[in-house]
Design an enzyme around this catalytic site. Structure first.
Site, PDB file in Angstrom:
ATOM      1  N   GLU A  68     -28.440  -1.982  -7.092  1.00 31.97           N
ATOM      2  CA  GLU A  68     -27.646  -1.297  -6.062  1.00 31.97           C
ATOM      3  C   GLU A  68     -27.225   0.099  -6.508  1.00 31.97           C
ATOM      4  OE1 GLU A  68     -27.820  -2.658  -3.339  1.00 31.97           O
ATOM      5  OE2 GLU A  68     -27.672  -4.845  -3.520  1.00 31.97           O
ATOM      6  N   HIS A  81     -18.919  -3.871  -6.213  1.00 28.39           N
ATOM      7  CA  HIS A  81     -19.578  -4.766  -5.258  1.00 28.39           C
ATOM      8  C   HIS A  81     -19.440  -6.195  -5.754  1.00 28.39           C
ATOM      9  CE1 HIS A  81     -22.502  -6.747  -2.768  1.00 28.39           C
ATOM     10  NE2 HIS A  81     -23.384  -6.894  -3.744  1.00 28.39           N
ATOM     11  N   HIS A 134     -19.592 -10.639  -4.404  1.00 30.88           N
ATOM     12  CA  HIS A 134     -19.987 -11.629  -3.398  1.00 30.88           C
ATOM     13  C   HIS A 134     -18.759 -12.475  -3.066  1.00 30.88           C
ATOM     14  CE1 HIS A 134     -24.520 -11.308  -4.673  1.00 30.88           C
ATOM     15  NE2 HIS A 134     -24.025 -10.180  -4.185  1.00 30.88           N
ATOM     16  N   GLU A 156       1.258  -7.013   4.146  1.00 30.19           N
ATOM     17  CA  GLU A 156       0.980  -5.888   3.245  1.00 30.19           C
ATOM     18  C   GLU A 156      -0.418  -5.301   3.445  1.00 30.19           C
ATOM     19  OE1 GLU A 156       2.992  -5.036   0.020  1.00 30.19           O
ATOM     20  OE2 GLU A 156       4.600  -5.706   1.346  1.00 30.19           O
ATOM     21  N   HIS A 211     -23.384 -11.089   2.850  1.00 33.71           N
ATOM     22  CA  HIS A 211     -23.705 -10.668   1.481  1.00 33.71           C
ATOM     23  C   HIS A 211     -22.450 -10.460   0.623  1.00 33.71           C
ATOM     24  CE1 HIS A 211     -26.495  -8.144  -1.275  1.00 33.71           C
ATOM     25  NE2 HIS A 211     -25.391  -8.443  -1.911  1.00 33.71           N
TER      26      HIS A 211
HETATM   27  P1  13P Z   1     -28.082  -6.622  -9.621  1.00 31.02           P
HETATM   28  O1  13P Z   1     -28.170  -7.764 -10.610  1.00 31.02           O
HETATM   29  O2  13P Z   1     -29.355  -5.814  -9.585  1.00 31.02           O
HETATM   30  O3  13P Z   1     -26.864  -5.769  -9.862  1.00 31.02           O
HETATM   31  O4  13P Z   1     -27.966  -7.235  -8.166  1.00 31.02           O
HETATM   32  C1  13P Z   1     -26.918  -8.113  -7.833  1.00 31.02           C
HETATM   33  C2  13P Z   1     -26.491  -7.970  -6.421  1.00 31.02           C
HETATM   34  O5  13P Z   1     -25.414  -8.402  -6.080  1.00 31.02           O
HETATM   35  C3  13P Z   1     -27.378  -7.301  -5.442  1.00 31.02           C
HETATM   36  O6  13P Z   1     -26.717  -7.041  -4.242  1.00 31.02           O
HETATM   37 ZN    ZN Z   2     -24.955  -8.307  -3.952  1.00 31.44          ZN
END
Ligand code: 13P
Ligand code: ZN
Length: 284
Positions: free
Chosen positions: A116, A140, A142, A170, A211
């Site tokens: 990413e 980023h 999940h 809040e 995602h």
């Molecule tokens: P990477 O291991 O390449 O960072 O990818 C993980 C991920 O969450 C892709 O969206």
């Molecule tokens: Zn991801």
């Protein structure tokens, strides 16, 4: 000083581990990047490896020419970062066009920066400009509840912002500018990077449907705290939806307007629309 003893590196590793402890980083899920300050670049310089080959970033970020970043490696597990940071992390340098990077430290068993990287760097470029250099962290993860909600809520910035704000008093104080939503896209390339960085012009949070989430902030605490707050709010909404198809009461627009004065924030009117049915969830 050894790179692993530097304050920004310790902060990076702690944040990655905090995210892992939250359950947001199954396997290699998620990635983190930090734009080094000039003084930190000076501090790490004597400890960097001699430069390797320039590699195309896959997009163009001229606003980040010659900057240095600490990033997670592609395919590396957040779970292992605290145990072996030199295997999982890298310091990269960008060229003077912002088109290529090269690895200057880390990934000692091989590998490349996160897949990413285009989204991270395009977000950094936008945030460096719009925050006048203050934002340095892009994260980023999940985030389970946010992902779950993306199957149920319409993929619309106004609806997401308003529902998340209503879940905890809040929330509008922590993300008064709201959240943006990207419909499902193939991850890891320039197209999703362009869509995400467009949202980052006005928001510090971008939801990736089915995602996860991207957050931007000035430092590790603020960026982690932002993701934590949004995800907690999403968790409350998941609970509410699990208990009842409607809300019996909630925070109303006039309540949010009172928060503006109390907390010295400004909430865009487009999130304070009058709902046709204030009890309905996920509708305008
Ligand atoms: P990477 O291991 O390449 O960072 O990818 C993980 C991920 O969450 C892709 O969206
Ligand atoms: Zn991801």
């Amino acid at each position: 000083m050894r790179i692993l003893e530097m304050k920004f590196v310790k902060g990076f590793i702690k944040m990655a581990d905090d995210g892992y402890q939250q359950g947001w980083h199954e396997r290699n899920g998620g990635n983190l990047s930090y734009r080094l300050k000039p003084s930190e670049v000076e501090d790490v310089m004597p400890r960097l490896n001699s430069p390797g080959e320039w590699v195309p970033i896959g997009t163009s970020v001229p606003g980040l020419a010659n900057e240095f970043f600490m990033v997670t490696g592609s395919g590396k597990y957040f779970r292992n970062i605290i145990v072996d940071p030199e295997v999982c992390l890298a310091i990269i340098e960008l060229d003077d066009a912002g088109e290529n990077y090269r690895i200057r430290w880390g990934l000692v068993e091989g590998g490349v920066p996160t897949s990413e990287l285009p989204t991270h760097l395009m977000n950094h470029e936008v945030k460096k400009r719009t925050s006048e250099g203050r934002h340095r962290v892009i994260y980023h993860a999940h985030t389970t509840n946010t992902i779950a909600l993306s199957f149920v809520l319409p993929l619309n910035d106004e609806i997401w912002t308003r529902e998340l704000w209503e879940m905890a008093t809040e929330c509008p104080v922590v993300f008064p500018e709201g959240v943006g939503v990207v419909g499902w896209m193939v991850p890891g390339g320039r197209d999703i990077a362009v869509a995400t960085s467009k949202l980052m012009e006005q928001y510090n949070v971008a939801i990736w449907a089915h995602h996860g989430m991207f957050c931007s902030g000035e430092d590790f605490d603020l960026t982690f705290g932002l993701m934590h707050t949004v995800e907690k709010s999403a968790a409350i909404l998941v609970k509410v939806l699990s208990m009842s198809p409607i809300k019996h009461q909630t925070i109303m627009p006039e309540g949010f307007r009172k928060l503006e004065g109390q907390f010295n924030i400004s909430l865009p009117e487009r999130f304070l629309y009058e709902k046709t049915d204030p009890q309905a969830i996920g509708k305008k």
